[in-house]
Design a protein around this motif. Structure first.
Motif, PDB file in Angstrom:
ATOM      1  N   PRO A 108       0.830  -1.207   0.000  1.00 40.32           N
ATOM      2  CA  PRO A 108       0.000   0.000   0.000  1.00 40.32           C
ATOM      3  C   PRO A 108       0.864   1.257   0.000  1.00 40.32           C
ATOM      4  N   ALA A 109       0.392   2.278  -0.719  1.00 40.52           N
ATOM      5  CA  ALA A 109       1.100   3.563  -0.762  1.00 40.52           C
ATOM      6  C   ALA A 109       0.946   4.264   0.576  1.00 40.52           C
ATOM      7  N   GLU A 110       1.949   5.029   0.949  1.00 42.08           N
ATOM      8  CA  GLU A 110       1.899   5.765   2.218  1.00 42.08           C
ATOM      9  C   GLU A 110       0.794   6.816   2.208  1.00 42.08           C
ATOM     10  N   HIS A 111       0.571   7.465   1.069  1.00 45.61           N
ATOM     11  CA  HIS A 111      -0.410   8.548   0.983  1.00 45.61           C
ATOM     12  C   HIS A 111      -1.852   8.052   0.935  1.00 45.61           C
ATOM     13  N   ASP A 112      -2.040   6.776   0.499  1.00 42.24           N
ATOM     14  CA  ASP A 112      -3.386   6.221   0.376  1.00 42.24           C
ATOM     15  C   ASP A 112      -3.271   4.704   0.411  1.00 42.24           C
ATOM     16  N   ARG A 113      -3.707   4.092   1.480  1.00 42.58           N
ATOM     17  CA  ARG A 113      -3.549   2.652   1.676  1.00 42.58           C
ATOM     18  C   ARG A 113      -4.320   1.824   0.644  1.00 42.58           C
ATOM     19  N   ARG A 114      -5.252   2.444  -0.079  1.00 42.40           N
ATOM     20  CA  ARG A 114      -5.997   1.723  -1.118  1.00 42.40           C
ATOM     21  C   ARG A 114      -5.196   1.597  -2.397  1.00 42.40           C
ATOM     22  N   VAL A 115      -4.175   2.431  -2.571  1.00 44.57           N
ATOM     23  CA  VAL A 115      -3.340   2.433  -3.771  1.00 44.57           C
ATOM     24  C   VAL A 115      -2.172   1.470  -3.551  1.00 44.57           C
ATOM     25  N   MET A 116      -1.967   0.580  -4.523  1.00 43.66           N
ATOM     26  CA  MET A 116      -0.872  -0.378  -4.421  1.00 43.66           C
ATOM     27  C   MET A 116       0.322   0.097  -5.244  1.00 43.66           C
ATOM     28  N   VAL A 117       1.496   0.083  -4.616  1.00 46.17           N
ATOM     29  CA  VAL A 117       2.741   0.462  -5.285  1.00 46.17           C
ATOM     30  C   VAL A 117       3.526  -0.824  -5.557  1.00 46.17           C
ATOM     31  N   VAL A 118       4.098  -0.915  -6.747  1.00 42.83           N
ATOM     32  CA  VAL A 118       4.792  -2.121  -7.184  1.00 42.83           C
ATOM     33  C   VAL A 118       6.294  -1.852  -7.228  1.00 42.83           C
ATOM     34  N   HIS A 119       7.051  -2.735  -6.550  1.00 41.83           N
ATOM     35  CA  HIS A 119       8.515  -2.637  -6.517  1.00 41.83           C
ATOM     36  C   HIS A 119       9.112  -3.958  -6.982  1.00 41.83           C
ATOM     37  N   LEU A 120      10.175  -3.869  -7.757  1.00 39.92           N
ATOM     38  CA  LEU A 120      10.899  -5.069  -8.160  1.00 39.92           C
ATOM     39  C   LEU A 120      11.718  -5.610  -6.996  1.00 39.92           C
ATOM     40  N   THR A 121      11.856  -6.917  -6.963  1.00 38.83           N
ATOM     41  CA  THR A 121      12.778  -7.553  -6.033  1.00 38.83           C
ATOM     42  C   THR A 121      14.123  -7.678  -6.750  1.00 38.83           C
ATOM     43  N   ASP A 122      15.129  -8.176  -6.050  1.00 40.68           N
ATOM     44  CA  ASP A 122      16.421  -8.418  -6.697  1.00 40.68           C
ATOM     45  C   ASP A 122      16.245  -9.380  -7.874  1.00 40.68           C
ATOM     46  N   LYS A 123      15.406 -10.396  -7.692  1.00 46.24           N
ATOM     47  CA  LYS A 123      15.135 -11.359  -8.767  1.00 46.24           C
ATOM     48  C   LYS A 123      14.496 -10.649  -9.970  1.00 46.24           C
ATOM     49  N   GLY A 124      13.600  -9.733  -9.715  1.00 45.14           N
ATOM     50  CA  GLY A 124      12.975  -8.976 -10.795  1.00 45.14           C
ATOM     51  C   GLY A 124      13.973  -8.079 -11.507  1.00 45.14           C
ATOM     52  N   ARG A 125      14.816  -7.405 -10.743  1.00 41.18           N
ATOM     53  CA  ARG A 125      15.835  -6.534 -11.347  1.00 41.18           C
ATOM     54  C   ARG A 125      16.836  -7.341 -12.172  1.00 41.18           C
ATOM     55  N   ALA A 126      17.070  -8.592 -11.768  1.00 43.10           N
ATOM     56  CA  ALA A 126      18.005  -9.456 -12.493  1.00 43.10           C
ATOM     57  C   ALA A 126      17.459  -9.879 -13.859  1.00 43.10           C
ATOM     58  N   MET A 127      16.207  -9.572 -14.130  1.00 40.50           N
ATOM     59  CA  MET A 127      15.597  -9.935 -15.411  1.00 40.50           C
ATOM     60  C   MET A 127      15.956  -8.953 -16.530  1.00 40.50           C
ATOM     61  N   ARG A 128      16.609  -7.847 -16.193  1.00 39.86           N
ATOM     62  CA  ARG A 128      16.920  -6.827 -17.203  1.00 39.86           C
ATOM     63  C   ARG A 128      17.675  -7.418 -18.394  1.00 39.86           C
ATOM     64  N   GLU A 129      18.812  -8.051 -18.163  1.00 42.23           N
ATOM     65  CA  GLU A 129      19.610  -8.551 -19.277  1.00 42.23           C
ATOM     66  C   GLU A 129      18.942  -9.727 -19.982  1.00 42.23           C
ATOM     67  N   PRO A 130      18.363 -10.706 -19.272  1.00 42.58           N
ATOM     68  CA  PRO A 130      17.648 -11.773 -19.999  1.00 42.58           C
ATOM     69  C   PRO A 130      16.508 -11.232 -20.876  1.00 42.58           C
ATOM     70  N   LEU A 131      15.787 -10.231 -20.391  1.00 41.06           N
ATOM     71  CA  LEU A 131      14.718  -9.635 -21.201  1.00 41.06           C
ATOM     72  C   LEU A 131      15.292  -8.910 -22.415  1.00 41.06           C
ATOM     73  N   ALA A 132      16.367  -8.170 -22.207  1.00 44.52           N
ATOM     74  CA  ALA A 132      16.991  -7.461 -23.326  1.00 44.52           C
ATOM     75  C   ALA A 132      17.497  -8.465 -24.369  1.00 44.52           C
ATOM     76  N   ALA A 133      18.091  -9.560 -23.915  1.00 42.76           N
ATOM     77  CA  ALA A 133      18.590 -10.588 -24.832  1.00 42.76           C
ATOM     78  C   ALA A 133      17.431 -11.237 -25.591  1.00 42.76           C
ATOM     79  N   MET A 134      16.345 -11.495 -24.897  1.00 38.80           N
ATOM     80  CA  MET A 134      15.174 -12.087 -25.529  1.00 38.80           C
ATOM     81  C   MET A 134      14.612 -11.139 -26.581  1.00 38.80           C
ATOM     82  N   TRP A 135      14.523  -9.856 -26.240  1.00 38.36           N
ATOM     83  CA  TRP A 135      13.985  -8.866 -27.168  1.00 38.36           C
ATOM     84  C   TRP A 135      14.889  -8.732 -28.398  1.00 38.36           C
ATOM     85  N   ARG A 136      16.231  -8.769 -28.173  1.00 43.55           N
ATOM     86  CA  ARG A 136      17.172  -8.708 -29.299  1.00 43.55           C
ATOM     87  C   ARG A 136      16.990  -9.920 -30.214  1.00 43.55           C
ATOM     88  N   ALA A 137      16.869 -11.107 -29.626  1.00 41.80           N
ATOM     89  CA  ALA A 137      16.708 -12.329 -30.411  1.00 41.80           C
ATOM     90  C   ALA A 137      15.396 -12.303 -31.195  1.00 41.80           C
TER      91      ALA A 137
END
Length: 159
Positions: free
Chosen positions: A91-120
């Motif tokens: 939940p967002a600090e300003h409004d508990r009804r609003v959901m904020v989305v954050h990447l985890t380390d695993k999510g951030r690690a997807m940058r290069e595999p996604l870029a490689a997939m998109w290039r291919a």
């Protein structure tokens, strides 16, 4: 050698460009889906990841707007991605009804595999095109998308 052009159904001959776009979208989506499966992702999740990789900490509403998908699809995708450990929603600090989305380390690690997939995927898609043809196609595709998006839907379709 390119695959033969599929026989166009008689009714579709009234819109050969539209039928070609349909065939292209179907082939591209199928290839992308197969590549995403190898990464344990479902189609559409890569778009959400790419948006979050560009700007982490977006609200679900911001993500929804940026990818142009409907609310239930984005919500389901985010839930699956959270279950897979790629992101967290809180939940967002300003409004508990609003959901904020954050990447985890695993999510951030997807940058290069996604870029490689998109290039291919890009290399496969442009295999039979010159650089000039590929650039022209991109301009044409965006012009078609702009034309389609600028037209109002007939009333019965938009309701």
């Amino acid at each position: 050698m390119p695959a033969p052009t599929p026989r166009i159904p008689a009714t579709a001959s009234e819109g050969p460009m539209s039928y070609a776009i349909f065939q292209l979208a179907r082939a591209h989506r199928a290839r992308a889906a197969a590549m995403l499966r190898e990464m344990d992702l479902h189609p559409g999740q890569e778009l959400l990841l790419m948006q979050l990789l560009d700007r982490d900490g977006q609200t679900q509403s911001e993500l929804l707007e940026s990818v142009g998908l409907d609310h239930s699809t984005v919500s389901k995708s985010l839930r699956r991605m959270q279950d897979a450990g790629l992101l967290i929603r809180e939940p967002a600090e300003h409004d508990r009804r609003v959901m904020v989305v954050h990447l985890t380390d695993k999510g951030r690690a997807m940058r290069e595999p996604l870029a490689a997939m998109w290039r291919a995927l890009e290399e496969t898609s442009a295999l039979n095109l010159s650089a000039q043809q590929a650039e022209s196609f991109v301009r044409t595709a965006y012009a078609i998308a702009d034309a389609i998006n600028s037209r109002a839907l007939p009333r019965e379709e938009s309701e």
